[in-house]
Write a protein that holds these residues in place. Structure first.
Motif, PDB file in Angstrom:
ATOM      1  N   LYS A  80      78.489 116.619  84.514  1.00  0.00           N
ATOM      2  CA  LYS A  80      79.438 115.936  85.398  1.00  0.00           C
ATOM      3  C   LYS A  80      80.707 115.547  84.648  1.00  0.00           C
ATOM      4  CE  LYS A  80      78.943 114.908  89.103  1.00  0.00           C
ATOM      5  NZ  LYS A  80      79.303 115.607  90.372  1.00  0.00           N
ATOM      6  N   SER A  81      80.582 115.188  83.362  1.00  0.00           N
ATOM      7  CA  SER A  81      81.764 114.830  82.570  1.00  0.00           C
ATOM      8  C   SER A  81      82.669 116.042  82.382  1.00  0.00           C
ATOM      9  CB  SER A  81      81.335 114.264  81.210  1.00  0.00           C
ATOM     10  OG  SER A  81      80.576 113.086  81.368  1.00  0.00           O
ATOM     11  N   VAL A  82      82.040 117.205  82.124  1.00  0.00           N
ATOM     12  CA  VAL A  82      82.822 118.431  81.949  1.00  0.00           C
ATOM     13  C   VAL A  82      83.527 118.800  83.250  1.00  0.00           C
ATOM     14  CG1 VAL A  82      82.682 120.915  81.485  1.00  0.00           C
ATOM     15  CG2 VAL A  82      81.395 119.295  80.071  1.00  0.00           C
ATOM     16  N   ILE A  83      82.803 118.722  84.373  1.00  0.00           N
ATOM     17  CA  ILE A  83      83.386 119.045  85.676  1.00  0.00           C
ATOM     18  C   ILE A  83      84.552 118.111  85.986  1.00  0.00           C
ATOM     19  CG2 ILE A  83      82.969 119.082  88.159  1.00  0.00           C
ATOM     20  CD1 ILE A  83      81.783 121.452  86.675  1.00  0.00           C
ATOM     21  N   GLN A  84      84.395 116.824  85.697  1.00  0.00           N
ATOM     22  CA  GLN A  84      85.467 115.861  85.961  1.00  0.00           C
ATOM     23  C   GLN A  84      86.672 116.130  85.071  1.00  0.00           C
ATOM     24  OE1 GLN A  84      83.997 111.822  85.782  1.00  0.00           O
ATOM     25  NE2 GLN A  84      82.207 112.313  87.030  1.00  0.00           N
ATOM     26  N   ALA A  85      86.414 116.553  83.816  1.00  0.00           N
ATOM     27  CA  ALA A  85      87.526 116.838  82.907  1.00  0.00           C
ATOM     28  C   ALA A  85      88.286 118.087  83.345  1.00  0.00           C
ATOM     29  CB  ALA A  85      86.984 117.012  81.487  1.00  0.00           C
ATOM     30  N   VAL A  86      87.542 119.101  83.801  1.00  0.00           N
ATOM     31  CA  VAL A  86      88.185 120.342  84.240  1.00  0.00           C
ATOM     32  C   VAL A  86      88.976 120.109  85.520  1.00  0.00           C
ATOM     33  CG1 VAL A  86      87.764 122.684  85.095  1.00  0.00           C
ATOM     34  CG2 VAL A  86      86.508 121.829  83.096  1.00  0.00           C
ATOM     35  N   GLN A  87      88.372 119.392  86.462  1.00  0.00           N
ATOM     36  CA  GLN A  87      89.019 119.159  87.749  1.00  0.00           C
ATOM     37  C   GLN A  87      89.957 117.955  87.723  1.00  0.00           C
ATOM     38  OE1 GLN A  87      85.808 118.803  90.571  1.00  0.00           O
ATOM     39  NE2 GLN A  87      85.337 120.999  90.524  1.00  0.00           N
ATOM     40  N   LYS A  88      89.952 117.245  86.613  1.00  0.00           N
ATOM     41  CA  LYS A  88      90.791 116.054  86.436  1.00  0.00           C
ATOM     42  C   LYS A  88      90.557 115.034  87.558  1.00  0.00           C
ATOM     43  CE  LYS A  88      94.393 118.514  83.921  1.00  0.00           C
ATOM     44  NZ  LYS A  88      95.846 118.852  83.821  1.00  0.00           N
ATOM     45  N   SER A  89      89.294 114.855  87.875  1.00  0.00           N
ATOM     46  CA  SER A  89      88.923 113.877  88.907  1.00  0.00           C
ATOM     47  C   SER A  89      88.464 112.594  88.244  1.00  0.00           C
ATOM     48  CB  SER A  89      87.804 114.437  89.792  1.00  0.00           C
ATOM     49  OG  SER A  89      86.644 114.685  89.023  1.00  0.00           O
ATOM     50  N   GLU A  90      88.369 111.542  89.033  1.00  0.00           N
ATOM     51  CA  GLU A  90      87.935 110.241  88.521  1.00  0.00           C
ATOM     52  C   GLU A  90      86.758 109.719  89.341  1.00  0.00           C
ATOM     53  OE1 GLU A  90      91.211 107.613  88.443  1.00  0.00           O
ATOM     54  OE2 GLU A  90      92.370 108.793  86.998  1.00  0.00           O
ATOM     55  N   GLU A  91      85.725 110.517  89.360  1.00  0.00           N
ATOM     56  CA  GLU A  91      84.530 110.125  90.127  1.00  0.00           C
ATOM     57  C   GLU A  91      83.742 109.027  89.422  1.00  0.00           C
ATOM     58  OE1 GLU A  91      82.181 113.519  90.966  1.00  0.00           O
ATOM     59  OE2 GLU A  91      83.765 114.607  92.023  1.00  0.00           O
ATOM     60  N   GLY A  92      83.905 108.931  88.115  1.00  0.00           N
ATOM     61  CA  GLY A  92      83.195 107.897  87.377  1.00  0.00           C
ATOM     62  C   GLY A  92      81.808 108.350  86.951  1.00  0.00           C
ATOM     63  N   HIS A  93      81.022 107.386  86.559  1.00  0.00           N
ATOM     64  CA  HIS A  93      79.678 107.668  86.058  1.00  0.00           C
ATOM     65  C   HIS A  93      78.794 108.219  87.189  1.00  0.00           C
ATOM     66  CE1 HIS A  93      75.887 107.224  83.955  1.00  0.00           C
ATOM     67  NE2 HIS A  93      76.533 106.825  82.871  1.00  0.00           N
ATOM     68  N   PRO A  94      78.078 109.338  86.953  1.00  0.00           N
ATOM     69  CA  PRO A  94      77.266 109.920  88.038  1.00  0.00           C
ATOM     70  C   PRO A  94      76.083 109.061  88.450  1.00  0.00           C
ATOM     71  CG  PRO A  94      76.877 111.054  85.957  1.00  0.00           C
ATOM     72  CD  PRO A  94      78.051 110.148  85.729  1.00  0.00           C
ATOM     73  N   PHE A  95      75.666 108.164  87.578  1.00  0.00           N
ATOM     74  CA  PHE A  95      74.508 107.310  87.893  1.00  0.00           C
ATOM     75  C   PHE A  95      74.923 105.873  88.202  1.00  0.00           C
ATOM     76  CE2 PHE A  95      72.608 110.471  84.862  1.00  0.00           C
ATOM     77  CZ  PHE A  95      71.875 111.161  85.804  1.00  0.00           C
ATOM     78  N   LYS A  96      76.206 105.688  88.515  1.00  0.00           N
ATOM     79  CA  LYS A  96      76.712 104.327  88.731  1.00  0.00           C
ATOM     80  C   LYS A  96      75.985 103.620  89.868  1.00  0.00           C
ATOM     81  CE  LYS A  96      80.952 101.706  89.652  1.00  0.00           C
ATOM     82  NZ  LYS A  96      80.556 100.695  88.667  1.00  0.00           N
TER      83      LYS A  96
END
Length: 215
Positions: A80-96
Motif C-alpha cells: 500500500k505504501s508503494v501504491i500510494q507513492a506511485v499514485q501520489k495519494s494520501e490514503e494514510g495507514h491501511p490499518f488505521k
C-alpha cells in the motif's frame, strides 16, 4: 411441547447449557454447520493448528503462526505504501481503521467475567470435594472407573491426539444426531434403561446404600 429426547434430557441433567444467549447460539450454529463457510473456516483452522501441534512443539507452531501473520501484514503495508507513492495519494495507514478501534477491557467487564468464572470454579471445587470425600459412594466409584479407563486411553493417545478426536466429534456428532435423531434416541433410551437397571442392582448390593434409601 414435545418431550425432550434421551440425549437432550441427559445433557440437561449434566448441566449442559442451551443456546439461550447470543454466544451460545453462535456456538450452536457453528457446530451444527448452519453457515458452512464459517464453520469450515473455524474447523479447518483449528484442525490444522492441532495437527501442527502434534508434529511440532508449541513454541515452533506459535512462532510460525506469528511469522505468517506478520508476513501478510508487513507485505500489505509495504504494498500500500508503494501504491500510494506511485499514485501520489494520501490514503494514510491501511490499518488505521483497526488501529483506532478501542479494545480496552473496562474494569466492569473484567469483574463480570471474573464473577462468571468464579461461579463455575466454585461449582467445580464443590464437585471435586464431594467426589474425593465420597459423599456419594456410587458417584465416587464412577469416577474411579472412569479414571481407570483413562489410564488405558492415555497409554494409547496423547493430549493433542485426544483434542483432535474431540474436535472431530464436536463438528460431526451434532449434525449426525440432528439428521438421525429418532433412531439414535431409540437406542440411547434402551442403553440408558439398561444402565439404570445395572446401577440399581449394584446399589442394592452395596452396604449403606439400601439403608440410606430406606431412611
Amino acid at each position: 411441547m414435545a418431550p425432550a429426547s434421551p440425549l437432550e434430557g441427559e445433557a440437561a441433567s449434566l448441566g449442559v447449557p442451551t443456546p439461550s444467549t447470543p454466544v451460545l447460539a453462535e456456538v450452536h450454529d457453528l457446530i451444527f454447520w448452519r453457515d458452512v463457510k464459517k464453520t469450515g473456516l473455524v474447523f479447518g483452522t483449528t484442525l490444522i493448528m492441532l495437527l501442527s501441534l502434534a508434529a511440532f512443539s508449541v513454541i515452533s507452531v506459535a512462532s510460525y503462526l506469528i511469522l505468517a501473520l506478520l508476513s501478510v501484514t508487513i507485505s500489505f503495508r509495504v504494498y500500500k505504501s508503494v501504491i500510494q507513492a506511485v499514485q501520489k495519494s494520501e490514503e494514510g495507514h491501511p490499518f488505521k481503521a483497526y488501529l483506532d478501534v478501542d479494545i480496552a477491557l473496562s474494569s466492569e467487564a473484567f469483574h463480570n467475567y471474573v464473577n462468571a468464572a468464579m461461579v463455575h470454579v466454585n461449582k467445580a471445587l464443590k464437585l471435586i470435594i464431594r467426589l474425593f470425600l465420597v459423599e456419594d459412594l456410587v458417584d465416587s466409584l464412577k469416577l474411579a472407573v472412569f479414571m481407570w479407563l483413562m489410564t488405558y486411553v492415555g497409554a494409547v493417545f496423547n493430549g493433542i491426539t485426544l483434542l483432535i478426536l474431540a474436535e472431530l466429534l464436536v463438528f460431526s456428532v451434532p449434525i449426525v444426531y440432528e439428521k438421525y435423531k429418532t433412531q439414535i434416541d431409540h437406542y440411547v433410551g434402551i442403553a440408558r434403561d439398561q444402565t439404570k437397571a445395572v446401577v440399581a442392582k449394584i446399589q442394592a448390593k452395596l452396604p449403606g446404600i439400601a439403608k440410606k434409601k430406606a431412611e
